[in-house]
Scaffold this motif. Structure first.
Motif, PDB file in Angstrom:
ATOM      1  N   ILE A  97       0.866  -1.177   0.000  1.00  0.00           N
ATOM      2  CA  ILE A  97       0.000   0.000   0.000  1.00  0.00           C
ATOM      3  C   ILE A  97       0.903   1.228   0.000  1.00  0.00           C
ATOM      4  O   ILE A  97       2.044   1.168   0.478  1.00  0.00           O
ATOM      5  CB  ILE A  97      -0.963   0.013   1.212  1.00  0.00           C
ATOM      6  N   PHE A  98       0.399   2.348  -0.547  1.00  0.00           N
ATOM      7  CA  PHE A  98       1.255   3.531  -0.609  1.00  0.00           C
ATOM      8  C   PHE A  98       0.459   4.827  -0.677  1.00  0.00           C
ATOM      9  O   PHE A  98      -0.704   4.840  -1.076  1.00  0.00           O
ATOM     10  CB  PHE A  98       2.205   3.449  -1.813  1.00  0.00           C
ATOM     11  N   VAL A  99       1.129   5.897  -0.249  1.00  0.00           N
ATOM     12  CA  VAL A  99       0.734   7.284  -0.498  1.00  0.00           C
ATOM     13  C   VAL A  99       2.019   8.015  -0.890  1.00  0.00           C
ATOM     14  O   VAL A  99       3.115   7.523  -0.629  1.00  0.00           O
ATOM     15  CB  VAL A  99       0.077   7.966   0.723  1.00  0.00           C
ATOM     16  N   PHE A 100       1.869   9.184  -1.497  1.00  0.00           N
ATOM     17  CA  PHE A 100       3.043   9.921  -1.942  1.00  0.00           C
ATOM     18  C   PHE A 100       3.364  11.094  -1.026  1.00  0.00           C
ATOM     19  O   PHE A 100       2.518  11.572  -0.279  1.00  0.00           O
ATOM     20  CB  PHE A 100       2.856  10.425  -3.366  1.00  0.00           C
ATOM     21  N   GLY A 101       4.617  11.557  -1.139  1.00  0.00           N
ATOM     22  CA  GLY A 101       5.089  12.730  -0.415  1.00  0.00           C
ATOM     23  C   GLY A 101       5.468  13.828  -1.388  1.00  0.00           C
ATOM     24  O   GLY A 101       5.442  13.643  -2.610  1.00  0.00           O
ATOM     25  N   SER A 102       5.870  14.959  -0.866  1.00  0.00           N
ATOM     26  CA  SER A 102       6.166  16.132  -1.691  1.00  0.00           C
ATOM     27  C   SER A 102       7.232  15.837  -2.741  1.00  0.00           C
ATOM     28  O   SER A 102       7.160  16.347  -3.864  1.00  0.00           O
ATOM     29  CB  SER A 102       6.593  17.304  -0.809  1.00  0.00           C
ATOM     30  N   ASN A 103       8.232  15.022  -2.396  1.00  0.00           N
ATOM     31  CA  ASN A 103       9.296  14.745  -3.351  1.00  0.00           C
ATOM     32  C   ASN A 103       8.968  13.607  -4.308  1.00  0.00           C
ATOM     33  O   ASN A 103       9.850  13.110  -5.012  1.00  0.00           O
ATOM     34  CB  ASN A 103      10.622  14.487  -2.646  1.00  0.00           C
ATOM     35  N   ASP A 104       7.716  13.202  -4.376  1.00  0.00           N
ATOM     36  CA  ASP A 104       7.242  12.398  -5.495  1.00  0.00           C
ATOM     37  C   ASP A 104       6.650  13.324  -6.552  1.00  0.00           C
ATOM     38  O   ASP A 104       6.678  13.017  -7.736  1.00  0.00           O
ATOM     39  CB  ASP A 104       6.188  11.385  -5.034  1.00  0.00           C
ATOM     40  N   TYR A 105       6.143  14.457  -6.102  1.00  0.00           N
ATOM     41  CA  TYR A 105       5.527  15.424  -6.998  1.00  0.00           C
ATOM     42  C   TYR A 105       6.530  16.438  -7.549  1.00  0.00           C
ATOM     43  O   TYR A 105       6.438  16.847  -8.707  1.00  0.00           O
ATOM     44  CB  TYR A 105       4.411  16.177  -6.278  1.00  0.00           C
ATOM     45  N   PHE A 106       7.469  16.880  -6.713  1.00  0.00           N
ATOM     46  CA  PHE A 106       8.422  17.927  -7.093  1.00  0.00           C
ATOM     47  C   PHE A 106       9.824  17.543  -6.640  1.00  0.00           C
ATOM     48  O   PHE A 106      10.009  17.018  -5.540  1.00  0.00           O
ATOM     49  CB  PHE A 106       8.048  19.263  -6.449  1.00  0.00           C
ATOM     50  N   ALA A 107      10.811  17.853  -7.482  1.00  0.00           N
ATOM     51  CA  ALA A 107      12.203  17.592  -7.128  1.00  0.00           C
ATOM     52  C   ALA A 107      12.604  18.453  -5.933  1.00  0.00           C
ATOM     53  O   ALA A 107      12.109  19.574  -5.777  1.00  0.00           O
ATOM     54  CB  ALA A 107      13.112  17.889  -8.318  1.00  0.00           C
ATOM     55  N   PRO A 108      13.477  17.941  -5.091  1.00  0.00           N
ATOM     56  CA  PRO A 108      13.941  18.742  -3.966  1.00  0.00           C
ATOM     57  C   PRO A 108      14.771  19.936  -4.439  1.00  0.00           C
ATOM     58  O   PRO A 108      15.405  19.886  -5.484  1.00  0.00           O
ATOM     59  CB  PRO A 108      14.792  17.763  -3.154  1.00  0.00           C
ATOM     60  N   LYS A 109      14.704  20.998  -3.665  1.00  0.00           N
ATOM     61  CA  LYS A 109      15.524  22.191  -3.915  1.00  0.00           C
ATOM     62  C   LYS A 109      16.212  22.552  -2.610  1.00  0.00           C
ATOM     63  O   LYS A 109      15.601  22.451  -1.546  1.00  0.00           O
ATOM     64  CB  LYS A 109      14.647  23.367  -4.360  1.00  0.00           C
TER      65      LYS A 109
END
Length: 198
Positions: free
Chosen positions: A79-91
């Motif tokens: 099972i899974f959910v996503f985090g911010s760094n699945d949507y946007f590359a880290p800066k």
């Protein structure tokens, strides 16, 4: 990379153990071969269920590397959910930003990442996307009530879509979120405690 193990007495007394492997914050780059091998080797723990709570990606070409890393684990229930760094590359960010009041900070995000490709690959292998979903899954012959929200750090969570009492037939209740924001954790706890049999 770190593996931590804990035993939690959450199943009914006398029940056989249920081994859950929680993976989070891989932040994979395409060339990180040793990290990929280390994650793949976690399959040797023989988990009954794999829980992935996001931040798998750190590069727009990292989806194949993540799938390689998760490889054998994708053959297990997941099972899974996503985090911010699945949507946007880290800066890179100034660490002092964490000391500023929330209202004063402008969100800094990187380039969009191919999270849809990662999602499709996980679903194709049988894992359940729990983003704003509530469902009863069966693992090792036992019912588990699972609910998940999108990343609260990005304010994408919509708990109202999954709110409510977990299925009373479940031997275990799991709430998935990438960022442990109190508003989400408190809501999960309230819903779980409303119907506890003990």
């Amino acid at each position: 990379w770190t593996l931590r193990q804990a035993t939690l007495p959450v199943l009914p007394e006398g029940a056989r153990p249920l081994r859950v492997l929680h993976i989070s914050d891989i932040h994979m780059l395409p060339g990180q071969r040793s990290k990929q091998r280390w994650i793949a080797k976690l399959d040797e723990l023989e988990p009954d269920l794999v829980v992935n709570t996001g931040d798998n990606l750190a590069h727009k070409q990292a989806v194949p590397a993540v799938i390689r890393a998760l490889g054998p684990l994708l053959n297990r229930p997941g099972i899974f959910v996503f985090g911010s760094n699945d949507y946007f590359a880290p800066k890179p960010k100034n660490p002092a930003r964490y000391l500023m009041p929330r209202g004063k900070k402008k969100r800094i995000i990187g380039i969009p990442l191919p999270w849809r490709d990662l999602r499709a690959a996980m679903i194709e292998r049988g894992w359940h996307d729990m983003t704003h979903v509530r469902k009863l899954i069966t693992v090792d012959g036992r019912n588990i009530a699972v609910a998940g929200v999108d990343d609260p750090h990005l304010k994408r969570d919509r708990y109202h879509e999954i709110a409510g009492r977990p299925d009373p037939n479940a031997v275990l209740r799991l709430g998935l979120t990438h960022s442990p924001e109190p508003r989400v954790l408190d809501a999960f706890a309230t819903d779980t405690n409303c119907c506890s049999a003990t």
